[in-house]
Design a protein around this motif. Structure first.
Motif, PDB file in Angstrom:
ATOM      1  N   LEU A  84       0.818  -1.200   0.000  1.00  0.00           N
ATOM      2  CA  LEU A  84       0.000   0.000   0.000  1.00  0.00           C
ATOM      3  C   LEU A  84       0.861   1.264   0.000  1.00  0.00           C
ATOM      4  CD1 LEU A  84      -3.189   0.814   0.791  1.00  0.00           C
ATOM      5  CD2 LEU A  84      -1.955   1.572   2.809  1.00  0.00           C
ATOM      6  N   LEU A  85       1.863   1.309   0.858  1.00  0.00           N
ATOM      7  CA  LEU A  85       2.741   2.478   0.935  1.00  0.00           C
ATOM      8  C   LEU A  85       3.556   2.651  -0.342  1.00  0.00           C
ATOM      9  CD1 LEU A  85       3.947   2.224   4.640  1.00  0.00           C
ATOM     10  CD2 LEU A  85       2.393   3.931   3.662  1.00  0.00           C
ATOM     11  N   ALA A  86       4.002   1.547  -0.932  1.00  0.00           N
ATOM     12  CA  ALA A  86       4.771   1.634  -2.176  1.00  0.00           C
ATOM     13  C   ALA A  86       3.915   2.185  -3.309  1.00  0.00           C
ATOM     14  CB  ALA A  86       5.334   0.260  -2.539  1.00  0.00           C
ATOM     15  N   ILE A  87       2.701   1.677  -3.454  1.00  0.00           N
ATOM     16  CA  ILE A  87       1.811   2.153  -4.519  1.00  0.00           C
ATOM     17  C   ILE A  87       1.425   3.612  -4.284  1.00  0.00           C
ATOM     18  CG2 ILE A  87      -0.471   1.884  -5.591  1.00  0.00           C
ATOM     19  CD1 ILE A  87      -0.166  -1.176  -5.036  1.00  0.00           C
ATOM     20  N   SER A  88       1.057   3.950  -3.062  1.00  0.00           N
ATOM     21  CA  SER A  88       0.683   5.333  -2.741  1.00  0.00           C
ATOM     22  C   SER A  88       1.836   6.294  -3.015  1.00  0.00           C
ATOM     23  CB  SER A  88       0.251   5.451  -1.274  1.00  0.00           C
ATOM     24  OG  SER A  88      -0.917   4.716  -1.034  1.00  0.00           O
ATOM     25  N   SER A  89       3.029   5.903  -2.634  1.00  0.00           N
ATOM     26  CA  SER A  89       4.208   6.750  -2.852  1.00  0.00           C
ATOM     27  C   SER A  89       4.479   6.938  -4.339  1.00  0.00           C
ATOM     28  CB  SER A  89       5.438   6.146  -2.173  1.00  0.00           C
ATOM     29  OG  SER A  89       5.236   6.087  -0.787  1.00  0.00           O
ATOM     30  N   MET A  90       4.353   5.881  -5.109  1.00  0.00           N
ATOM     31  CA  MET A  90       4.583   5.986  -6.550  1.00  0.00           C
ATOM     32  C   MET A  90       3.520   6.855  -7.218  1.00  0.00           C
ATOM     33  SD  MET A  90       7.365   4.545  -7.438  1.00  0.00           S
ATOM     34  CE  MET A  90       8.048   5.112  -5.892  1.00  0.00           C
ATOM     35  N   ILE A  91       2.295   6.769  -6.747  1.00  0.00           N
ATOM     36  CA  ILE A  91       1.244   7.630  -7.301  1.00  0.00           C
ATOM     37  C   ILE A  91       1.595   9.090  -7.062  1.00  0.00           C
ATOM     38  CG2 ILE A  91      -1.165   8.356  -7.019  1.00  0.00           C
ATOM     39  CD1 ILE A  91      -1.852   5.355  -6.665  1.00  0.00           C
ATOM     40  N   VAL A  92       2.039   9.415  -5.848  1.00  0.00           N
ATOM     41  CA  VAL A  92       2.430  10.797  -5.547  1.00  0.00           C
ATOM     42  C   VAL A  92       3.615  11.206  -6.414  1.00  0.00           C
ATOM     43  CG1 VAL A  92       3.350  12.354  -3.775  1.00  0.00           C
ATOM     44  CG2 VAL A  92       1.471  10.795  -3.215  1.00  0.00           C
ATOM     45  N   CYS A  93       4.594  10.321  -6.551  1.00  0.00           N
ATOM     46  CA  CYS A  93       5.777  10.637  -7.366  1.00  0.00           C
ATOM     47  C   CYS A  93       5.412  10.951  -8.819  1.00  0.00           C
ATOM     48  CB  CYS A  93       6.775   9.479  -7.340  1.00  0.00           C
ATOM     49  SG  CYS A  93       7.673   9.326  -5.798  1.00  0.00           S
ATOM     50  N   LEU A  94       4.375  10.334  -9.320  1.00  0.00           N
ATOM     51  CA  LEU A  94       3.941  10.572 -10.701  1.00  0.00           C
ATOM     52  C   LEU A  94       2.941  11.725 -10.805  1.00  0.00           C
ATOM     53  CD1 LEU A  94       3.513   6.846 -11.766  1.00  0.00           C
ATOM     54  CD2 LEU A  94       5.325   8.401 -12.506  1.00  0.00           C
ATOM     55  N   MET A  95       1.952  11.731  -9.914  1.00  0.00           N
ATOM     56  CA  MET A  95       0.882  12.726 -10.007  1.00  0.00           C
ATOM     57  C   MET A  95       1.353  14.125  -9.642  1.00  0.00           C
ATOM     58  SD  MET A  95      -2.021  11.526 -11.122  1.00  0.00           S
ATOM     59  CE  MET A  95      -3.383  12.502 -10.511  1.00  0.00           C
ATOM     60  N   CYS A  96       2.239  14.251  -8.680  1.00  0.00           N
ATOM     61  CA  CYS A  96       2.646  15.577  -8.211  1.00  0.00           C
ATOM     62  C   CYS A  96       3.258  16.432  -9.325  1.00  0.00           C
ATOM     63  CB  CYS A  96       3.579  15.461  -7.012  1.00  0.00           C
ATOM     64  SG  CYS A  96       4.007  17.065  -6.332  1.00  0.00           S
ATOM     65  N   PRO A  97       4.255  15.946 -10.049  1.00  0.00           N
ATOM     66  CA  PRO A  97       4.785  16.806 -11.119  1.00  0.00           C
ATOM     67  C   PRO A  97       3.800  17.026 -12.269  1.00  0.00           C
ATOM     68  CG  PRO A  97       6.041  14.753 -10.965  1.00  0.00           C
ATOM     69  CD  PRO A  97       5.060  14.752  -9.850  1.00  0.00           C
ATOM     70  N   ILE A  98       2.977  16.027 -12.556  1.00  0.00           N
ATOM     71  CA  ILE A  98       1.994  16.181 -13.640  1.00  0.00           C
ATOM     72  C   ILE A  98       0.941  17.219 -13.262  1.00  0.00           C
ATOM     73  CG2 ILE A  98       0.175  15.047 -14.975  1.00  0.00           C
ATOM     74  CD1 ILE A  98       1.846  12.429 -14.694  1.00  0.00           C
ATOM     75  N   MET A  99       0.372  17.087 -12.067  1.00  0.00           N
ATOM     76  CA  MET A  99      -0.657  18.035 -11.638  1.00  0.00           C
ATOM     77  C   MET A  99      -0.062  19.425 -11.406  1.00  0.00           C
ATOM     78  SD  MET A  99      -3.516  16.500 -11.843  1.00  0.00           S
ATOM     79  CE  MET A  99      -4.640  17.562 -10.941  1.00  0.00           C
ATOM     80  N   SER A 100       1.182  19.487 -10.947  1.00  0.00           N
ATOM     81  CA  SER A 100       1.854  20.787 -10.798  1.00  0.00           C
ATOM     82  C   SER A 100       2.052  21.448 -12.156  1.00  0.00           C
ATOM     83  CB  SER A 100       3.201  20.611 -10.088  1.00  0.00           C
ATOM     84  OG  SER A 100       3.018  20.187  -8.755  1.00  0.00           O
ATOM     85  N   LEU A 101       2.363  20.646 -13.166  1.00  0.00           N
ATOM     86  CA  LEU A 101       2.493  21.161 -14.524  1.00  0.00           C
ATOM     87  C   LEU A 101       1.167  21.742 -15.010  1.00  0.00           C
ATOM     88  CD1 LEU A 101       4.123  21.445 -17.214  1.00  0.00           C
ATOM     89  CD2 LEU A 101       3.274  19.166 -17.787  1.00  0.00           C
ATOM     90  N   ILE A 102       0.103  20.997 -14.807  1.00  0.00           N
ATOM     91  CA  ILE A 102      -1.213  21.453 -15.246  1.00  0.00           C
ATOM     92  C   ILE A 102      -1.617  22.714 -14.491  1.00  0.00           C
ATOM     93  CG2 ILE A 102      -3.663  20.836 -15.316  1.00  0.00           C
ATOM     94  CD1 ILE A 102      -2.615  17.881 -15.803  1.00  0.00           C
ATOM     95  N   ALA A 103      -1.388  22.748 -13.188  1.00  0.00           N
ATOM     96  CA  ALA A 103      -1.706  23.943 -12.396  1.00  0.00           C
ATOM     97  C   ALA A 103      -0.869  25.137 -12.840  1.00  0.00           C
ATOM     98  CB  ALA A 103      -1.489  23.668 -10.909  1.00  0.00           C
ATOM     99  N   THR A 104       0.384  24.894 -13.172  1.00  0.00           N
ATOM    100  CA  THR A 104       1.246  25.979 -13.656  1.00  0.00           C
ATOM    101  C   THR A 104       0.704  26.548 -14.958  1.00  0.00           C
ATOM    102  OG1 THR A 104       3.191  25.017 -12.568  1.00  0.00           O
ATOM    103  CG2 THR A 104       3.600  26.576 -14.356  1.00  0.00           C
ATOM    104  N   ILE A 105       0.295  25.672 -15.862  1.00  0.00           N
ATOM    105  CA  ILE A 105      -0.265  26.110 -17.145  1.00  0.00           C
ATOM    106  C   ILE A 105      -1.556  26.902 -16.946  1.00  0.00           C
ATOM    107  CG2 ILE A 105      -1.348  25.305 -19.282  1.00  0.00           C
ATOM    108  CD1 ILE A 105       0.674  22.899 -19.161  1.00  0.00           C
ATOM    109  N   LEU A 106      -2.448  26.377 -16.095  1.00  0.00           N
ATOM    110  CA  LEU A 106      -3.782  26.960 -15.970  1.00  0.00           C
ATOM    111  C   LEU A 106      -3.876  28.163 -15.032  1.00  0.00           C
ATOM    112  CD1 LEU A 106      -5.963  23.721 -15.825  1.00  0.00           C
ATOM    113  CD2 LEU A 106      -5.583  25.227 -17.780  1.00  0.00           C
ATOM    114  N   PHE A 107      -3.049  28.180 -13.965  1.00  0.00           N
ATOM    115  CA  PHE A 107      -3.289  29.168 -12.913  1.00  0.00           C
ATOM    116  C   PHE A 107      -2.106  30.065 -12.553  1.00  0.00           C
ATOM    117  CE2 PHE A 107      -5.938  25.384 -11.885  1.00  0.00           C
ATOM    118  CZ  PHE A 107      -7.175  25.945 -12.178  1.00  0.00           C
ATOM    119  N   LYS A 108      -0.905  29.727 -12.968  1.00  0.00           N
ATOM    120  CA  LYS A 108       0.266  30.453 -12.471  1.00  0.00           C
ATOM    121  C   LYS A 108       0.697  31.635 -13.334  1.00  0.00           C
ATOM    122  CE  LYS A 108       1.325  27.758  -8.891  1.00  0.00           C
ATOM    123  NZ  LYS A 108       1.786  28.118  -7.590  1.00  0.00           N
TER     124      LYS A 108
END
Length: 155
Positions: A84-108
């Protein structure tokens, strides 16, 4: 954990909502130099955009990739908490830069500083996203999910 496609949709939608809402509140607080009551309302303006994006990314791409990456570190025979911790950590490792990219494009409104703003946003978001996922969102969503399954199975 989800066993059917419908359960997977519900779980992913709920997890995406809890994570996205918290991260939006966090980013607005950073922008406003602090948390205030109005942040919780302002966040709803962004969540209508970011929640569906997070759901689609997680459900169709990141979830499968995160599991594949996690099982490079753990095996199916390991204790469930480690998996559970391994999967959750990997999701954060992938989603964080992707969602940060999208937020940067849309809102920053980063302009020529786009790469720098995206990297800074990712670096600021990552510790919060990992902490929030492991200690709050993950346990809360699993509890809600398991409670709702128990109610459905009683009927």
């Amino acid at each position: 954990m989800p066993k059917t496609k419908l359960q997977d949709i519900f779980f992913t939608a709920l997890m995406a909502f809890v994570m996205v809402y918290a991260m939006i509140c966090y980013n607005i607080s950073l922008e406003k130099s602090g948390l205030s009551n109005d942040v919780f309302l302002i966040a709803f303006h962004e969540i209508i955009i970011m929640w569906p994006i997070a759901f689609v990314l997680e459900f169709f791409l990141v979830g499968k990739l995160a599991k594949a990456l996690a099982f490079k570190f753990v095996s199916p025979e390991d204790k469930p908490i480690f998996i559970l911790l391994a999967i959750s950590s990997m999701i954060v490792c992938l989603m964080c830069p992707i969602m940060s990219l999208i937020a940067t494009i849309l809102f920053k409104h980063a302009g020529v500083q786009f790469i720098a703003v995206w990297l800074q946003t990712s670096v600021f978001n990552f510790p919060m996203a990992l902490f929030w996922q492991i200690f709050f969102a993950g346990p809360l969503v699993r509890w809600i999910f398991n409670s709702s399954l128990s109610l459905i199975n009683k009927n």
